[in-house]
Design an enzyme around this catalytic site. Structure first.
Site, PDB file in Angstrom:
ATOM      1  N   ALA A  69       0.865  -1.174   0.000  1.00 19.74           N
ATOM      2  CA  ALA A  69       0.000   0.000   0.000  1.00 19.74           C
ATOM      3  C   ALA A  69       0.904   1.227   0.000  1.00 19.74           C
ATOM      4  O   ALA A  69       2.052   1.167   0.449  1.00 19.74           O
ATOM      5  CB  ALA A  69      -0.881  -0.010   1.249  1.00 19.74           C
ATOM      6  N   GLY A 114       0.657  -5.007   0.944  1.00 18.15           N
ATOM      7  CA  GLY A 114      -0.496  -5.092   0.045  1.00 18.15           C
ATOM      8  C   GLY A 114      -0.175  -5.788  -1.274  1.00 18.15           C
ATOM      9  O   GLY A 114      -1.075  -6.332  -1.911  1.00 18.15           O
ATOM     10  N   GLU A 117      -0.458  -9.339  -0.540  1.00 17.33           N
ATOM     11  CA  GLU A 117      -1.891  -9.606  -0.351  1.00 17.33           C
ATOM     12  C   GLU A 117      -2.621  -9.662  -1.696  1.00 17.33           C
ATOM     13  O   GLU A 117      -3.538 -10.463  -1.882  1.00 17.33           O
ATOM     14  CB  GLU A 117      -2.504  -8.533   0.556  1.00 17.33           C
ATOM     15  CG  GLU A 117      -1.932  -8.612   1.970  1.00 17.33           C
ATOM     16  CD  GLU A 117      -2.389  -7.455   2.849  1.00 17.33           C
ATOM     17  OE1 GLU A 117      -1.929  -6.317   2.609  1.00 17.33           O
ATOM     18  OE2 GLU A 117      -3.205  -7.683   3.759  1.00 17.33           O
ATOM     19  N   GLU A 137       4.296  -5.012   7.567  1.00 18.87           N
ATOM     20  CA  GLU A 137       3.392  -4.078   8.249  1.00 18.87           C
ATOM     21  C   GLU A 137       3.712  -3.843   9.726  1.00 18.87           C
ATOM     22  O   GLU A 137       3.661  -2.714  10.199  1.00 18.87           O
ATOM     23  CB  GLU A 137       1.934  -4.532   8.108  1.00 18.87           C
ATOM     24  CG  GLU A 137       1.346  -4.302   6.718  1.00 18.87           C
ATOM     25  CD  GLU A 137       1.540  -5.471   5.772  1.00 18.87           C
ATOM     26  OE1 GLU A 137       2.368  -6.359   6.078  1.00 18.87           O
ATOM     27  OE2 GLU A 137       0.862  -5.497   4.737  1.00 18.87           O
TER      28      GLU A 137
HETATM   29  N1  CAA Z   1       4.530   3.207  -0.634  1.00 17.34           N
HETATM   30  C1  CAA Z   1       4.914   4.388  -1.179  1.00 17.34           C
HETATM   31  N2  CAA Z   1       6.053   4.551  -1.871  1.00 17.34           N
HETATM   32  C2  CAA Z   1       6.836   3.476  -2.030  1.00 17.34           C
HETATM   33  C3  CAA Z   1       6.508   2.220  -1.501  1.00 17.34           C
HETATM   34  C4  CAA Z   1       5.294   2.109  -0.773  1.00 17.34           C
HETATM   35  N3  CAA Z   1       4.848   0.944  -0.261  1.00 17.34           N
HETATM   36  N4  CAA Z   1       7.485   1.348  -1.809  1.00 17.34           N
HETATM   37  C5  CAA Z   1       8.400   2.045  -2.519  1.00 17.34           C
HETATM   38  N5  CAA Z   1       8.007   3.332  -2.648  1.00 17.34           N
HETATM   39  C6  CAA Z   1       8.699   4.422  -3.338  1.00 17.34           C
HETATM   40  C7  CAA Z   1       9.860   4.957  -2.543  1.00 17.34           C
HETATM   41  O1  CAA Z   1       9.415   5.886  -1.578  1.00 17.34           O
HETATM   42  C8  CAA Z   1      10.690   5.576  -3.625  1.00 17.34           C
HETATM   43  O2  CAA Z   1      10.106   6.812  -3.997  1.00 17.34           O
HETATM   44  P1  CAA Z   1      11.037   8.110  -4.227  1.00 17.34           P
HETATM   45  O3  CAA Z   1      11.955   7.732  -5.369  1.00 17.34           O
HETATM   46  O4  CAA Z   1      10.070   9.187  -4.583  1.00 17.34           O
HETATM   47  O5  CAA Z   1      11.778   8.326  -2.958  1.00 17.34           O
HETATM   48  C9  CAA Z   1      10.500   4.636  -4.806  1.00 17.34           C
HETATM   49  O6  CAA Z   1       9.290   3.928  -4.537  1.00 17.34           O
HETATM   50  C10 CAA Z   1      11.601   3.605  -4.947  1.00 17.34           C
HETATM   51  O7  CAA Z   1      11.732   2.923  -3.721  1.00 17.34           O
HETATM   52  P2  CAA Z   1      13.126   2.794  -2.918  1.00 17.34           P
HETATM   53  O8  CAA Z   1      14.006   3.955  -3.226  1.00 17.34           O
HETATM   54  O9  CAA Z   1      12.787   2.542  -1.487  1.00 17.34           O
HETATM   55  O10 CAA Z   1      13.724   1.503  -3.614  1.00 17.34           O
HETATM   56  P3  CAA Z   1      14.758   0.466  -2.962  1.00 17.34           P
HETATM   57  O11 CAA Z   1      15.239  -0.391  -4.086  1.00 17.34           O
HETATM   58  O12 CAA Z   1      15.767   1.168  -2.131  1.00 17.34           O
HETATM   59  O13 CAA Z   1      13.887  -0.436  -1.959  1.00 17.34           O
HETATM   60  C11 CAA Z   1      11.953  -1.704  -1.287  1.00 17.34           C
HETATM   61  C12 CAA Z   1      12.851  -1.266  -2.458  1.00 17.34           C
HETATM   62  C13 CAA Z   1      12.721  -2.665  -0.378  1.00 17.34           C
HETATM   63  C14 CAA Z   1      10.749  -2.433  -1.895  1.00 17.34           C
HETATM   64  C15 CAA Z   1      11.504  -0.469  -0.493  1.00 17.34           C
HETATM   65  O14 CAA Z   1      10.977   0.494  -1.409  1.00 17.34           O
HETATM   66  C16 CAA Z   1      10.467  -0.729   0.534  1.00 17.34           C
HETATM   67  O15 CAA Z   1      10.757  -1.275   1.584  1.00 17.34           O
HETATM   68  N6  CAA Z   1       9.191  -0.299   0.278  1.00 17.34           N
HETATM   69  C17 CAA Z   1       8.141  -0.375   1.247  1.00 17.34           C
HETATM   70  C18 CAA Z   1       7.634  -1.773   1.420  1.00 17.34           C
HETATM   71  C19 CAA Z   1       6.563  -1.836   2.480  1.00 17.34           C
HETATM   72  O16 CAA Z   1       6.780  -1.551   3.644  1.00 17.34           O
HETATM   73  N7  CAA Z   1       5.348  -2.218   2.060  1.00 17.34           N
HETATM   74  C20 CAA Z   1       4.228  -2.382   2.951  1.00 17.34           C
HETATM   75  C21 CAA Z   1       3.373  -1.143   2.937  1.00 17.34           C
HETATM   76  S1  CAA Z   1       2.138  -1.182   4.174  1.00 17.34           S
HETATM   77  C22 CAA Z   1       0.887  -2.136   3.546  1.00 17.34           C
HETATM   78  O17 CAA Z   1       0.989  -2.676   2.457  1.00 17.34           O
HETATM   79  C23 CAA Z   1      -0.322  -2.250   4.417  1.00 17.34           C
HETATM   80  C24 CAA Z   1      -1.337  -3.216   3.954  1.00 17.34           C
HETATM   81  O18 CAA Z   1      -1.375  -4.367   4.335  1.00 17.34           O
HETATM   82  C25 CAA Z   1      -2.379  -2.799   3.054  1.00 17.34           C
END
Ligand code: CAA
Length: 259
Positions: A69, A114, A117, A137
């Site tokens: 998400a 998500g 999911e 999460e």
């Molecule tokens: N939401 C919003 N933006 C996200 C995102 C997310 N889930 N995942 C990645 N992005 C964005 C980053 O902020 C970044 O944007 P900017 O260039 O504008 O800064 C861009 O995508 C590229 O990401 P990274 O620079 O972080 O890329 P990376 O290669 O260094 O890392 C990654 C990749 C390990 C996937 C890392 O992006 C990450 O950990 N993302 C978040 C994953 C996460 O926590 N997901 C769970 C969300 S909560 C949820 O999903 C709740 C639910 O159950 C519904």
């Protein structure tokens, strides 16, 4: 069939396989409100389009299926809006699971939160060798909110589901396969592997395939037995049943008409 979505690409080939691609590559295909709304719309379209026989769900690029998400949007939520957000995600993913056409996730990289999911709401999952699954999460002070607590438990069992959710550890394609989270690993072309799985399914009686999905997803043993018997009985009156059994007895390939 193609529609003017901004965050999704919908392509349907001449064999009736629709590919739904989440298309926010700069944000690793994270699911914001617009993606969820467009997904809901696209699933309704697919449900109502009889020419679509099966669905592939994937993400743009070679890095992420869906990285979860959209955390920027989540940050603004309070208790009522958070509950509403969770409900919306659950409802959209349920629409996908409720499609009575085979749905295969082609997991091309990170499938986190998500994203995992979403893959779990698909009926089957094919992983690229670069696929990574995880539920991050609790590390964000949340829990999986788009159906993950329930579906993960069903797919891989409670102990492994709790391990993934509570530790937030990420697993790669091989482990996901060993744990039963994915059905296949595509050693070469991911899309081709997803298509080949779908073609294998579409060789069979279309009504039987539809009813099999319905029966497997019926929850509760008694209700499941009831549903199974009801659908089994209905199938006995189809032309496909006559064709399938005749083809076996006549030692030839069946020619199903979906009737
Ligand atoms: N939401 C919003 N933006 C996200 C995102 C997310 N889930 N995942 C990645 N992005 C964005 C980053 O902020 C970044 O944007 P900017 O260039 O504008 O800064 C861009 O995508 C590229 O990401 P990274 O620079 O972080 O890329 P990376 O290669 O260094 O890392 C990654 C990749 C390990 C996937 C890392 O992006 C990450 O950990 N993302 C978040 C994953 C996460 O926590 N997901 C769970 C969300 S909560 C949820 O999903 C709740 C639910 O159950 C519904």
């Amino acid at each position: 069939m193609s529609q003017p979505y901004e965050t999704i690409i919908l392509d349907t080939d001449d064999q009736g396989i629709a590919t739904v691609t989440i298309n926010r590559p700069k944000k690793l295909n994270a699911l914001n409100t617009q993606v969820l709304e467009e997904l809901s719309d696209v699933f309704t379209t697919i449900q109502n389009d009889e020419s679509v026989l099966a669905v592939i769900v994937t993400g743009t690029g070679d890095k992420a299926f869906v990285a979860g998400a959209d955390i920027k949007e989540l940050r603004a939520l309070d208790s009522p809006s958070g509950k509403e957000k969770s409900r919306k995600g659950q409802q959209v993913f349920q629409q996908l699971e409720d499609l009575r056409k085979p749905v295969v996730a082609a997991v091309n990289g990170y499938a986190l939160g998500g994203g995992a999911e979403l893959a779990m709401a698909c009926h089957l999952r094919v992983a690229g060798t670069n696929a990574v699954f995880g539920l991050p999460e609790v590390g964000l002070g949340l829990i999986p909110g788009y159906g993950g607590t329930q579906r993960l438990r069903h797919i891989i069992g409670q102990a492994r589901a709790l391990e993934l959710i509570l530790t937030t550890k990420q697993i790669k394609a091989e482990k996901a396969y060993q744990w039963g989270l994915v059905n296949r690993i595509a050693e070469e072309d991911l899309e081709e592997a997803a298509r080949s799985l779908i073609h294998k399914i579409l060789e069979n009686g279309p009504i039987a395939v539809r009813y099999a999905i319905e029966a497997v997803y019926q929850s509760g043993k008694e209700a499941g037995f009831e549903k199974e018997a009801e659908l089994f009985g209905s199938l006995c009156e189809t032309e496909d049943f006559v064709e399938g059994t005749s083809a076996f007895l006549e030692k030839r390939k069946p020619d199903f008409k979906g009737k």
